[in-house]
Design an enzyme around this catalytic site. Structure first.
Site, PDB file in Angstrom:
ATOM      1  NE  ARG A 102      -3.461   2.462   2.330  1.00 41.17           N
ATOM      2  CZ  ARG A 102      -3.466   3.441   3.287  1.00 41.17           C
ATOM      3  NH1 ARG A 102      -2.815   3.102   4.495  1.00 41.17           N
ATOM      4  NH2 ARG A 102      -4.181   4.458   3.337  1.00 41.17           N
ATOM      5  CG  HIS A 147      -1.099   8.993   3.281  1.00 38.27           C
ATOM      6  ND1 HIS A 147      -1.388   7.515   3.647  1.00 38.27           N
ATOM      7  CD2 HIS A 147      -0.932   9.411   4.414  1.00 38.27           C
ATOM      8  CE1 HIS A 147      -0.999   7.173   4.828  1.00 38.27           C
ATOM      9  NE2 HIS A 147      -0.637   8.364   5.484  1.00 38.27           N
ATOM     10  CG  ASN A 192      -4.216   7.509   5.044  1.00 39.16           C
ATOM     11  OD1 ASN A 192      -4.194   6.455   5.366  1.00 39.16           O
ATOM     12  ND2 ASN A 192      -3.750   8.388   5.914  1.00 39.16           N
ATOM     13  CD  GLU A 397      -1.620   3.930   8.087  1.00 37.97           C
ATOM     14  OE1 GLU A 397      -1.319   4.259   9.064  1.00 37.97           O
ATOM     15  OE2 GLU A 397      -1.628   4.776   7.073  1.00 37.97           O
ATOM     16  CD  GLU A 453       5.343   7.326  11.444  1.00 37.97           C
ATOM     17  OE1 GLU A 453       4.306   7.737  11.680  1.00 37.97           O
ATOM     18  OE2 GLU A 453       5.623   6.314  10.870  1.00 37.97           O
TER      19      GLU A 453
END
Length: 505
Positions: A102, A147, A192, A397, A453
């Site tokens: 993905r 995303h 997303n 996820e 992140e």
């Protein structure tokens, strides 16, 4: 002739042995196999932020122009350089044995100026090469159109998700992706975690465009829902019959457990879901916002026109669920609550907490919002199954992060026993939900590699592979080896034997 069945006796015996001994990850006979994969996103992985004609996106601008927003002051300019190292990374996937990957496409790499400029050939060429390389290794691409990132041009021109004009831009972008890649991509997700984009970008202001408002997040969400509907309608009418793919959306999904057995707290937990996940899924699947939102927000909640409802009737083929953790919910409509997450009208008058009488809902981790609560994935999957008539689901996820500090050693990060325990417990809980009838079609670990992140920069590591950010060297962690073994042991299921026997007979 009466003993014809003896020819098939070894096969039948093999089936019955497997029925007893092999763990079942697929309950019903399905046309498509259960997918085991890993997940990523373009901004977090690719880097190459202005290479080969790519334009600026909102996260490029945010990380460069808003000092102090990212914990370690970093950005995704280089990220883990997946753009240049994708062949090496595909080899890592092949070793693990995943059959799907993905990833998201960078909107600004395809359309640097949205529909106000030309298609960037460099971006098309890159994703064509990448998709072909995946397929060459037997790995199915599972593609997300956006995303979190959007071309900065659209923000500057008309305010991006705050304007209905964005619906036309998203449809134009989706059309290009379907046309250029849809002959090989069979799984599409429009968004997303749009619930995160809306709430953090327009309510709390911690994501771009850094707005703080009581109502803007509802407007942004409305335009995302209608953008999704426009893309799905386009895919259904122009591409799906010819290309044979599926299209859905990916939501951030938290399990909200009532903090007590009281009626008020149970209703509060339902309101928390209404204002978080159902906020998007109800309009897309049921054609209306949740009743809890209507009751509390009234005219602050945007309305759908008849034309909008016609587009929404296209629905979706699957629901993607990004699930990591669970929280307790306390009622704040009929009970007093101090300030905290969820207590306002805009969040439904609920208070979210990880503790009940001083005890955490699950084992704490070094990531302050992540608690190990495997029963949460069983409960959220069951909730989605029951609310939305068991539409096929993918766990798009799931994973555990570790916060890196000055005392972290590479050796300790590579021996990630706690991540293995987390994945094992969550997969076991997922299988329990599937055995009870939930139609789950795949599981994707976040993430293949340590990466950028978002607000935490590079200080939290979720990867199955350690990345040395000074050299970008990838090193396999214990969890990668464990996942390889898990996939190997769970690929052959009762379903595959049933199909095989049926074909032979």
């Amino acid at each position: 002739m009466e003993f014809w069945f003896l020819h098939y006796l070894p096969l039948l015996l093999a089936f019955w042995v497997s029925f007893i001994l092999v763990p079942c990850t697929s309950i019903s006979i399905q046309k498509d196999p259960f997918l085991f994969g890993t997940a990523s996103s373009s901004y977090q992985f690719e880097g190459a932020y202005l290479s080969d004609g790519k334009g600026l996106n909102n996260w490029d601008t945010f990380t460069h122009n808003y000092p102090g927003k990212i914990y370690d002051g970093t950005n995704g300019d280089i990220a883990v350089d997946h753009y240049h190292r994708y062949l090496e990374d595909i080899d890592l996937m092949e070793y693990i044995g995943v059959d799907s990957y993905r990833f998201s496409i960078s909107w600004a790499r395809i359309l640097p100026k949205g529909r106000f400029g030309k298609v960037n050939k460099g971006g098309i060429d890159y994703y064509n090469k990448f998709i072909n390389a995946l397929l060459h290794k037997g790995i199915k691409p599972f593609v997300t159109l956006t995303h979190f990132d959007i071309p900065q041009e659209l923000e500057d021109r008309y305010g991006a998700w705050l304007s209905p004009e964005v619906q036309e831009d998203f449809k134009h972008y989706a059309d290009i992706c379907f046309r250029c890649f849809g002959d090989r991509v069979k799984y599409w997700a429009t968004f997303n975690e749009p619930n995160i984009v809306a709430s953090r970008g327009y309510r709390s202001g911690i994501f771009p465009p850094a707005h703080i408002s009581e109502t803007e997040h509802f407007i942004a969400a409305h335009n995302m829902i209608l953008s999704h509907a426009a893309a799905v309608d386009l895919y259904r009418t122009k591409y799906q019959n010819k290309q044979g793919g599926k299209i859905g959306i990916v939501m951030n999904a938290v399990w909200y457990e009532p903090i007590s057995s009281s009626f008020e707290d149970k209703q509060a937990a339902e309101r928390a879901q209404a204002f978080y996940m159902n906020w998007f899924l109800d309009p897309i699947i049921l054609g209306r916002y949740p009743k809890e939102m209507h009751e509390i927000l009234g005219e602050d909640l945007p309305a759908f026109s008849n034309y909008d409802l016609e587009k929404l009737s296209s629905g979706l083929d699957f629901i993607g669920i990004n699930h990591y953790t669970s929280f307790y919910i306390k009622d704040c409509m009929f009970s007093f609550c101090n300030q905290g997450p969820g207590v306002t009208k805009a969040e439904g008058y609920t208070f979210r907490t990880a503790q009940k009488e001083g005890i955490f809902i699950g084992k704490p981790t070094t990531v302050d919002w992540l608690f190990v609560c495997p029963e949460g994935i069983e409960k959220i999957v069951t909730y989605v199954k029951e609310r939305y008539n068991n539409i096929p689901m993918f766990i798009t996820e799931n994973g555990m992060g570790e916060k890196e500090d000055n005392y972290s050693t590479t050796k300790a990060l590579l021996n990630d026993v706690e991540r293995v325990e987390y994945m094992s417990s969550y997969l076991n809980a997922l299988i329990t939900a599937m055995r009870k009838g939930a139609d789950v079609r795949g599981y994707f670990v976040w993430s293949l590699l340590d990466n950028f992140e978002w607000l935490d920069g590079y200080k939290i590591r979720f990867g199955l592979h350690h990345v040395d950010y000074s050299t970008l060297k990838r090193t396999r962690k214990l969890s990668a080896t464990w996942y390889k073994d898990y996939i190997s042991n769970h690929t052959t299921t009762r379903t595959s034997y049933l199909v095989y026997v049926a074909r032979k007979l």
